[in-house]
Design a protein around this motif. Sequence first.
Motif, mmCIF file in Angstrom:
data_model
loop_
_atom_site.group_PDB
_atom_site.id
_atom_site.type_symbol
_atom_site.label_atom_id
_atom_site.label_comp_id
_atom_site.label_asym_id
_atom_site.label_seq_id
_atom_site.Cartn_x
_atom_site.Cartn_y
_atom_site.Cartn_z
ATOM 1 N N SER A 2 38.632 28.785 33.144
ATOM 2 C CA SER A 2 37.835 29.631 32.243
ATOM 3 C C SER A 2 36.377 29.644 32.626
ATOM 4 O O SER A 2 35.666 30.588 32.301
ATOM 5 N N CYS A 6 35.510 36.069 37.551
ATOM 6 C CA CYS A 6 36.019 36.934 38.613
ATOM 7 C C CYS A 6 36.161 38.345 38.037
ATOM 8 O O CYS A 6 36.793 38.534 36.985
ATOM 9 N N ASP A 8 37.979 40.682 39.190
ATOM 10 C CA ASP A 8 39.316 41.222 39.413
ATOM 11 C C ASP A 8 40.309 40.356 38.649
ATOM 12 O O ASP A 8 40.504 39.166 38.970
ATOM 13 N N ALA A 9 40.930 40.907 37.650
ATOM 14 C CA ALA A 9 41.892 40.143 36.841
ATOM 15 C C ALA A 9 43.119 39.774 37.646
ATOM 16 O O ALA A 9 43.699 38.678 37.475
ATOM 17 N N TRP A 10 43.575 40.657 38.523
ATOM 18 C CA TRP A 10 44.757 40.345 39.339
ATOM 19 C C TRP A 10 44.495 39.180 40.254
ATOM 20 O O TRP A 10 45.332 38.282 40.425
ATOM 21 N N LYS A 12 42.276 36.824 39.773
ATOM 22 C CA LYS A 12 42.167 35.630 38.932
ATOM 23 C C LYS A 12 43.545 35.105 38.541
ATOM 24 O O LYS A 12 43.816 33.899 38.585
ATOM 25 N N SER A 13 44.446 36.015 38.140
ATOM 26 C CA SER A 13 45.799 35.587 37.782
ATOM 27 C C SER A 13 46.552 35.034 38.992
ATOM 28 O O SER A 13 47.354 34.085 38.887
ATOM 29 N N SER A 14 46.305 35.593 40.176
ATOM 30 C CA SER A 14 46.955 35.095 41.388
ATOM 31 C C SER A 14 46.512 33.671 41.704
ATOM 32 O O SER A 14 47.318 32.795 42.052
ATOM 33 N N LEU A 16 45.251 31.566 39.548
ATOM 34 C CA LEU A 16 45.810 30.712 38.505
ATOM 35 C C LEU A 16 47.272 30.394 38.790
ATOM 36 O O LEU A 16 47.743 29.256 38.578
ATOM 37 N N HIS A 17 47.999 31.400 39.290
ATOM 38 C CA HIS A 17 49.387 31.165 39.670
ATOM 39 C C HIS A 17 49.495 30.132 40.796
ATOM 40 O O HIS A 17 50.419 29.291 40.816
ATOM 41 N N GLN A 20 49.155 26.761 39.281
ATOM 42 C CA GLN A 20 50.402 26.399 38.608
ATOM 43 C C GLN A 20 51.481 25.976 39.604
ATOM 44 O O GLN A 20 52.216 25.011 39.387
ATOM 45 N N TYR A 156 43.382 37.431 48.821
ATOM 46 C CA TYR A 156 44.661 36.867 48.398
ATOM 47 C C TYR A 156 45.466 36.359 49.595
ATOM 48 O O TYR A 156 46.125 35.321 49.543
#
Length: 381
Positions: A2, A6, A8-10, A12-14, A16-17, A20, A156
Motif C-alpha cells: 500500500s 503505481c 498502472d493498476a494491472w 500493481k496487481s501483477s 502483488l501476484h 503472493q 512485467y
Amino acid sequence: MSFLDCPDAWLKSSVLHEFQELDIMYSNHLREVDDKYHDVIRNDECDGWSRENHEKFLTVMDMFSFNGNSNKRNLYMDLLRQLQLPSNLEEHEKRWLARKQCQQLRKAITTDWYRSKKALLLKAQAVFTEACTSHKENTKACLGKELQQMKCNQLYEKVALWREQQLETLHLEKELEDFAKGEADEHRRQEEETRKHLLAAQKEKVQVFRGKKSEEKKRMKEAYDTELASLQDYLSKQAEIDRERVIYRELMQKEKEKHKKQMIENKALEELAKERRLDSIRKQVQVQTEADSLRVQSATAASEARRGVGALDEEPIQKPLFTLYSYTAKQVSADPRLRLEERLREVGLLNSAYGRQAMLQLQLLRKPRPDMKSTFKFSES
C-alpha cells in the motif's frame, strides 16, 4: 504494497501476484520440510530423556561441533558412552541430528524467503518508480495508452524473468541441499562401516589374544603338572629316606642307651671299688691315740698369741699383720685391664661392642704361666 504508488493498476496487481506466489512457494517449501521431519518435530527437545542427560549430550556435541577430524563421531560416541547415558544413545543422536538439520533447513528457507522478498520489493520499487517516471513522461508528452501499455509489458517481462531466475536459484539451492545431505549420509554410512570394521578387527584381536592366553594357560598347566609329578616323586623318595633314617636313629638310640647303661654299671662298679680302696686306706691311716683330758683343757697357741704370751718385745713395723697368700691392692691396681675397665665405665662404654673389643685386644704385661692353665676335663655322662 500500500505504501508503493503505481499509476498502472494491472502492473500493481501483477507485482502483488508475484509476492503472493513467492509466499506460497516458500510456505510450501517449509511445509515440505515440516512433513519430512514430522516424527522429530512432534516430540519435545529432550526426546524422552531427562533434562540433565540431554544437557550432557548437548555439551559433548558442542565440544566436537568445530572439530574437523574425520573420526570425531567415534570420539564423541566413546565419550558419551563413558557418561553412562541411556541405552538408546545412537537413536537419540539420529533424532537430534535430524532436528538440527530441520532447524537449519527452516532457517535457510526463511532467510532465502526474506532475501527474495526484500529483493522483489526493491525490484518492485524500481519498477514502480520507473513506471511513475514513464507515466509522467508519457503524460507530459501526451503519449497514448499503447506506449504506456508497452512499457508496462516490458516491465512485467522483466519481473517475470526475475521471478524465473529466483525460481531457478531456489531449485538449484534445493538440489545443492539434497546433494549435501546425500554427501553427509554417505559420509555417516562410511564412518559407520569403518567403525564396524574396526570393531570386527578389535574383536578378532581379542579372540586371538584369548586363544594365546588359553594356550599359555594350557602350557603352564602342563608345566605345573610335570613339576607336581616330579615333586611328588621326590617327596616319595625323601619319605623313604626319612623312614630309613628313623629306623637308623632308633637303632643308634638303642645302642646309645645300651652304651649309657653299660657306662652307668661300670661307674657303679668303679665307685664300689673306690669305696673299698678308701676303706682300706682309712684303716691304714687311722689315728691311734690315747685320751688326754688335760690337753683339751689347756690353752692353744692362738689363744696365747692373742694374750701376748710368748710374743717378742720388738716387732718389725713394716711387717704385715697377717700373712697374705693373694694379690695386694698395688698389684691389682697395676693391672691395665682394671684401669681400662674403670675408664670405660666412666664414659659409659663398658657394656658396648667397642668396650668388649677393646678389652679383648688389650695386651697383658705378663702372659699367664702355662702351669696355671686348668687341665681338668668334664667326663661325658
